[in-house]
Scaffold this active site. Structure first.
Site, PDB file in Angstrom:
ATOM      1  N   ALA A   1      -1.778  -1.221  16.575  1.00  0.00           N
ATOM      2  CA  ALA A   1      -0.437  -0.715  16.235  1.00  0.00           C
ATOM      3  C   ALA A   1      -0.311   0.782  16.496  1.00  0.00           C
ATOM      4  O   ALA A   1       0.707   1.235  17.055  1.00  0.00           O
ATOM      5  CB  ALA A   1      -0.148  -1.013  14.766  1.00  0.00           C
TER       6      ALA A   1
ATOM      7  N   ASP B   1       0.811  -1.238   0.000  1.00  0.00           N
ATOM      8  CA  ASP B   1       0.000   0.000   0.000  1.00  0.00           C
ATOM      9  C   ASP B   1       0.839   1.281   0.000  1.00  0.00           C
ATOM     10  O   ASP B   1       0.274   2.382   0.023  1.00  0.00           O
ATOM     11  CB  ASP B   1      -0.970  -0.009   1.212  1.00  0.00           C
ATOM     12  CG  ASP B   1      -0.241  -0.180   2.554  1.00  0.00           C
ATOM     13  OD1 ASP B   1      -0.848  -0.771   3.475  1.00  0.00           O
ATOM     14  OD2 ASP B   1       0.923   0.254   2.693  1.00  0.00           O
TER      15      ASP B   1
ATOM     16  N   HIS C   1       6.487  -8.068  -0.897  1.00  0.00           N
ATOM     17  CA  HIS C   1       5.461  -8.463  -1.886  1.00  0.00           C
ATOM     18  C   HIS C   1       5.278  -7.406  -2.957  1.00  0.00           C
ATOM     19  O   HIS C   1       4.253  -7.367  -3.625  1.00  0.00           O
ATOM     20  CB  HIS C   1       4.116  -8.737  -1.179  1.00  0.00           C
ATOM     21  CG  HIS C   1       4.156  -9.962  -0.322  1.00  0.00           C
ATOM     22  ND1 HIS C   1       3.371 -10.110   0.789  1.00  0.00           N
ATOM     23  CD2 HIS C   1       4.923 -11.074  -0.402  1.00  0.00           C
ATOM     24  CE1 HIS C   1       3.635 -11.292   1.356  1.00  0.00           C
ATOM     25  NE2 HIS C   1       4.579 -11.893   0.652  1.00  0.00           N
TER      26      HIS C   1
ATOM     27  N   GLU D   1      -4.743  -9.434  18.414  1.00  0.00           N
ATOM     28  CA  GLU D   1      -5.017 -10.873  18.598  1.00  0.00           C
ATOM     29  C   GLU D   1      -3.719 -11.683  18.533  1.00  0.00           C
ATOM     30  O   GLU D   1      -2.746 -11.244  17.934  1.00  0.00           O
ATOM     31  CB  GLU D   1      -5.951 -11.359  17.468  1.00  0.00           C
ATOM     32  CG  GLU D   1      -7.369 -10.794  17.580  1.00  0.00           C
ATOM     33  CD  GLU D   1      -8.132 -10.947  16.256  1.00  0.00           C
ATOM     34  OE1 GLU D   1      -8.934 -10.060  15.945  1.00  0.00           O
ATOM     35  OE2 GLU D   1      -7.854 -11.932  15.536  1.00  0.00           O
TER      36      GLU D   1
ATOM     37  N   CYS E   1      -1.400  -2.436 -22.288  1.00  0.00           N
ATOM     38  CA  CYS E   1      -0.175  -1.656 -22.501  1.00  0.00           C
ATOM     39  C   CYS E   1      -0.350  -0.682 -23.675  1.00  0.00           C
ATOM     40  O   CYS E   1      -0.838  -1.078 -24.752  1.00  0.00           O
ATOM     41  CB  CYS E   1       0.961  -2.644 -22.798  1.00  0.00           C
ATOM     42  SG  CYS E   1       2.524  -1.841 -23.166  1.00  0.00           S
TER      43      CYS E   1
END
Ligand code: APR
Length: 247
Positions: A232, A103, A118, A215, A147
């Site tokens: 976080a 992201d 990734h 969790e 393309c």
């Protein structure tokens, strides 16, 4: 000492701090994780992101890809967790972020040394001629995007299931597990290989593992030394506050 203070103390004493992040670090930016109760894989079939299915069903696969990665979530902004990691890097305390996320939010938060295990959704690549183009430069209302040079099928430049992890990113990521003595594990289930091997390798190489996740994950009872069972954003802000109170 509470867990934030314990973590701040570990960071202070560490020789080389590495962060390993997953989809959970971006949850507070409005991007749902893949797994768990509102996980994307409960809404969409992950086969849309399998490379051979994509090549056989490009329009159908692109419809899912566009909905997940190029519509609502494309406007997501970094949250305090991304920003705190960037601050620790700015202070020369955090050396590297290894992220499974595509992201771009670590870069947008100001982090520079980020290994994107990734890949990244920013660019599209032509499967015929290899031409690259920024996703934002393409009209993604017409799917599948083709393309402009050769008319070939364009694919997001992130790793699909069944594809290889980009080099030198993979090698550098595993190298980091040999050098790091403190691994901050943030927002990941550890469900996908080979990324999931990295924290395990760091543990085997002697690193202390601090995990931040509301969790338990597959790591928690196996390798985690300090488990901060919280989100976080708040956790990273509390750790930075505790760090600043250290002498
Ligand atoms: N703060 C921290 N962690 C969170 C938060 C939050 N606010 N919200 C959710 N989490 C945790 C969840 O509890 C879960 O453990 O984030 C984790 C997200 O797990 P996944 O959705 O499995 O994401 P991730 O581990 O990154 O998946 C790995 O799977 O689909 C592939 O390529 C994709 O990179 C992805 C890989």
């Amino acid at each position: 000492m509470n867990q934030y203070q314990t973590t701040a103390d570990l960071i202070k004493k560490a020789r080389r701090v590495t962060a390993f992040t997953g989809a959970g670090i971006s949850a507070e930016s409005g991007i749902p994780p893949f797994r768990g109760e509102n996980g994307l894989w409960n809404q969409y079939d992950p086969q849309s992101l399998e490379i051979d299915w994509f090549q056989r069903h490009p329009a159908e696969s692109w419809r899912v890809i566009h909905e997940i990665f190029y519509s609502a979530f494309a406007k997501a902004k970094p949250n305090p967790a991304h920003l705190t990691l960037a601050e620790f890097e700015r202070r020369g305390i955090l050396k590297t972020i290894i992220t499974q996320n595509i992201d771009n939010l670590h870069f947008e938060a100001g982090s520079q040394n980020v290994l994107e295990f990734h890949g990244n959704s920013r660019e599209l690549i032509c499967l015929e001629c290899g031409n690259r183009i920024l996703a934002e430069k393409m009209d993604l209302q017409k799917l599948p995007p083709l393309c402009k040079i050769c008319g070939g099928l364009l694919k997001p430049d992130f790793v699909f299931f069944g594809e290889m992890i980009p080099e030198p990113t993979q090698t550098l990521s595993f190298k980091e597990t040999e050098l790091s003595d403190l691994f901050l594990l943030i927002g990941t289930t550890g469900a996908v290989m080979p990324a999931a091997l990295i924290p395990q390798q760091a543990k085997r190489n002697g690193a202390t593992i601090v995990e931040i996740n509301p969790e338990e994950s597959s790591y928690t009872r196996a390798i985690t030394d300090v488990f901060i069972q919280n989100k976080a954003g708040e956790s990273m802000q509390e750790i930075l506050k505790a760090f600043d109170l250290l002498s």
